[in-house]
Every structure is written in C-alpha cells, then in structure tokens.
Write a protein that holds these residues in place. Sequence first.
Motif, PDB file in Angstrom:
ATOM      1  N   UNK A   1       0.961  -1.137  -0.242  1.00 39.53           N
ATOM      2  CA  UNK A   1       0.099  -0.096  -0.001  1.00 39.53           C
ATOM      3  C   UNK A   1       0.806   1.095   0.010  1.00 39.53           C
ATOM      4  N   UNK A   2       0.507   2.358  -0.579  1.00 38.31           N
ATOM      5  CA  UNK A   2       1.282   3.684  -0.769  1.00 38.31           C
ATOM      6  C   UNK A   2       0.439   4.629  -0.029  1.00 38.31           C
ATOM      7  N   UNK A   3       0.790   5.069   0.937  1.00 40.45           N
ATOM      8  CA  UNK A   3      -0.031   6.228   1.481  1.00 40.45           C
ATOM      9  C   UNK A   3       0.087   7.710   0.575  1.00 40.45           C
ATOM     10  N   UNK A   4      -0.609   8.553   0.747  1.00 40.85           N
ATOM     11  CA  UNK A   4      -1.066   9.623   0.129  1.00 40.85           C
ATOM     12  C   UNK A   4       0.592  10.502   0.028  1.00 40.85           C
ATOM     13  N   UNK A   5       1.249  10.502   1.027  1.00 41.03           N
ATOM     14  CA  UNK A   5       2.531  11.060   1.180  1.00 41.03           C
ATOM     15  C   UNK A   5       3.879  10.318   0.577  1.00 41.03           C
ATOM     16  N   UNK A   6       3.155   9.019  -0.211  1.00 41.14           N
ATOM     17  CA  UNK A   6       4.274   8.463  -1.026  1.00 41.14           C
ATOM     18  C   UNK A   6       5.027   7.325  -0.116  1.00 41.14           C
ATOM     19  N   UNK A   7       4.736   7.496   1.183  1.00 43.19           N
ATOM     20  CA  UNK A   7       5.547   6.471   1.740  1.00 43.19           C
ATOM     21  C   UNK A   7       4.647   5.038   1.821  1.00 43.19           C
ATOM     22  N   UNK A   8       5.558   3.911   1.934  1.00 37.75           N
ATOM     23  CA  UNK A   8       4.862   2.663   1.968  1.00 37.75           C
ATOM     24  C   UNK A   8       4.156   2.276   3.496  1.00 37.75           C
ATOM     25  N   UNK A   9       3.313   1.588   3.270  1.00 34.46           N
ATOM     26  CA  UNK A   9       2.361   1.268   4.612  1.00 34.46           C
ATOM     27  C   UNK A   9       2.537  -0.288   4.436  1.00 34.46           C
ATOM     28  N   UNK A  10       3.374  -0.768   5.292  1.00 32.78           N
ATOM     29  CA  UNK A  10       3.442  -2.457   5.485  1.00 32.78           C
ATOM     30  C   UNK A  10       2.045  -2.985   5.889  1.00 32.78           C
ATOM     31  N   UNK A  11       1.730  -3.953   5.081  1.00 35.46           N
ATOM     32  CA  UNK A  11       0.789  -4.960   5.563  1.00 35.46           C
ATOM     33  C   UNK A  11       0.974  -5.697   6.420  1.00 35.46           C
ATOM     34  N   UNK A  12       0.362  -5.865   7.916  1.00 32.63           N
ATOM     35  CA  UNK A  12       0.816  -6.832   8.875  1.00 32.63           C
ATOM     36  C   UNK A  12      -0.138  -7.857   8.893  1.00 32.63           C
ATOM     37  N   UNK A  13      -1.343  -7.930   8.447  1.00 29.77           N
ATOM     38  CA  UNK A  13      -2.232  -9.011   8.466  1.00 29.77           C
ATOM     39  C   UNK A  13      -3.416  -8.817   7.438  1.00 29.77           C
ATOM     40  N   UNK A  14      -4.018  -9.533   7.068  1.00 28.20           N
ATOM     41  CA  UNK A  14      -5.130  -9.766   5.912  1.00 28.20           C
ATOM     42  C   UNK A  14      -6.282 -10.742   6.581  1.00 28.20           C
ATOM     43  N   UNK A  15      -7.388 -10.246   6.659  1.00 29.11           N
ATOM     44  CA  UNK A  15      -8.616 -10.892   7.253  1.00 29.11           C
ATOM     45  C   UNK A  15      -9.550 -10.699   6.237  1.00 29.11           C
ATOM     46  N   UNK A  16     -10.151 -11.814   5.728  1.00 30.96           N
ATOM     47  CA  UNK A  16     -11.320 -12.137   4.867  1.00 30.96           C
ATOM     48  C   UNK A  16     -12.533 -11.773   5.518  1.00 30.96           C
ATOM     49  N   UNK A  17     -13.452 -10.875   4.827  1.00 27.16           N
ATOM     50  CA  UNK A  17     -14.418 -10.353   5.598  1.00 27.16           C
ATOM     51  C   UNK A  17     -15.637 -10.599   4.462  1.00 27.16           C
ATOM     52  N   UNK A  18     -16.910 -11.132   4.946  1.00 23.77           N
ATOM     53  CA  UNK A  18     -18.005 -11.190   4.129  1.00 23.77           C
ATOM     54  C   UNK A  18     -18.609  -9.774   3.917  1.00 23.77           C
ATOM     55  N   UNK A  19     -18.904  -9.133   3.008  1.00 26.94           N
ATOM     56  CA  UNK A  19     -19.451  -7.837   2.586  1.00 26.94           C
ATOM     57  C   UNK A  19     -20.843  -7.818   1.741  1.00 26.94           C
ATOM     58  N   UNK A  20     -21.708  -7.395   2.233  1.00 30.35           N
ATOM     59  CA  UNK A  20     -23.103  -7.415   1.350  1.00 30.35           C
ATOM     60  C   UNK A  20     -23.249  -5.725   1.332  1.00 30.35           C
ATOM     61  N   UNK A  21     -23.166  -5.094   0.253  1.00 31.47           N
ATOM     62  CA  UNK A  21     -23.598  -3.675   0.432  1.00 31.47           C
ATOM     63  C   UNK A  21     -23.140  -3.093  -1.167  1.00 31.47           C
ATOM     64  N   UNK A  22     -23.384  -1.680  -1.122  1.00 29.98           N
ATOM     65  CA  UNK A  22     -22.840  -1.131  -2.353  1.00 29.98           C
ATOM     66  C   UNK A  22     -21.335  -0.775  -2.384  1.00 29.98           C
ATOM     67  N   UNK A  23     -20.770  -0.749  -3.424  1.00 32.96           N
ATOM     68  CA  UNK A  23     -19.201  -0.203  -3.612  1.00 32.96           C
ATOM     69  C   UNK A  23     -19.551   0.694  -4.768  1.00 32.96           C
ATOM     70  N   UNK A  24     -18.561   1.748  -4.859  1.00 32.59           N
ATOM     71  CA  UNK A  24     -18.471   2.672  -5.993  1.00 32.59           C
ATOM     72  C   UNK A  24     -17.472   2.541  -6.675  1.00 32.59           C
ATOM     73  N   UNK A  25     -17.051   2.785  -7.833  1.00 34.67           N
ATOM     74  CA  UNK A  25     -16.087   2.877  -8.847  1.00 34.67           C
ATOM     75  C   UNK A  25     -16.234   4.100  -9.650  1.00 34.67           C
ATOM     76  N   UNK A  26     -15.130   4.886  -9.400  1.00 37.68           N
ATOM     77  CA  UNK A  26     -15.043   6.081 -10.299  1.00 37.68           C
ATOM     78  C   UNK A  26     -14.570   5.937 -11.416  1.00 37.68           C
ATOM     79  N   UNK A  27     -15.256   6.516 -12.764  1.00 42.01           N
ATOM     80  CA  UNK A  27     -14.721   6.367 -14.130  1.00 42.01           C
ATOM     81  C   UNK A  27     -14.581   7.999 -14.732  1.00 42.01           C
ATOM     82  N   UNK A  28     -13.422   8.608 -14.719  1.00 39.75           N
ATOM     83  CA  UNK A  28     -13.625   9.941 -15.259  1.00 39.75           C
ATOM     84  C   UNK A  28     -13.225   9.806 -16.802  1.00 39.75           C
ATOM     85  N   UNK A  29     -13.876  10.713 -17.341  1.00 36.68           N
ATOM     86  CA  UNK A  29     -13.576  10.709 -18.761  1.00 36.68           C
ATOM     87  C   UNK A  29     -12.370  10.816 -19.480  1.00 36.68           C
TER      88      UNK A  29
END
Length: 75
Positions: A1-29
């Motif tokens: 992952x890259x933070x907005x200031x350009x620094x790397x942010x180390x992933x220390x764990x990953x957890x699978x989570x079931x999600x039901x709901x809306x997600x949004x994706x932007x599509x600039x012209x």
Amino acid sequence: LVKVDGDADRIVSIQQVDYVGKVYNVQPTSKERNENIVIAQGYLSGSVYYQNEGVGELNRTALRAGHIIPTSLVK
C-alpha cells in the motif's frame, strides 16, 4: 500500500470479511494516468482505468521501480 505522502505502509495482516452492500467505482472521462489517481482514506488508489486498460502500464511501472510486485501477481 502507498500512503498519500508516498510512503509505503506495510501490511501486517489480512482478514477475509464477507461484505454485502454497495461499492462505488469512479470512471473519469479522461484516459490520462495522472487524472485517474484516486486517494481513498489517505491511500493512493485508482479509478476503473487502472483496473482495466491501465493495469498493464501500472504493472510495468511498479516492476521497473525495483521488482516490488511478485511476478506471479502480474497480468
């Protein structure tokens, strides 16, 4: 992952989570790479461009930057 200031942010764990709901994706012209960068909660992300036609360029750029992405993950 890259933070907005350009620094790397180390992933220390990953957890699978079931999600039901809306997600949004932007599509600039614009198809310009710099105009398709999205900052979400302080992390650099990308629009639908980077998930589709821009993924090849993104992978090439990341690999040239020091082989930070395992080749098994690159399309």
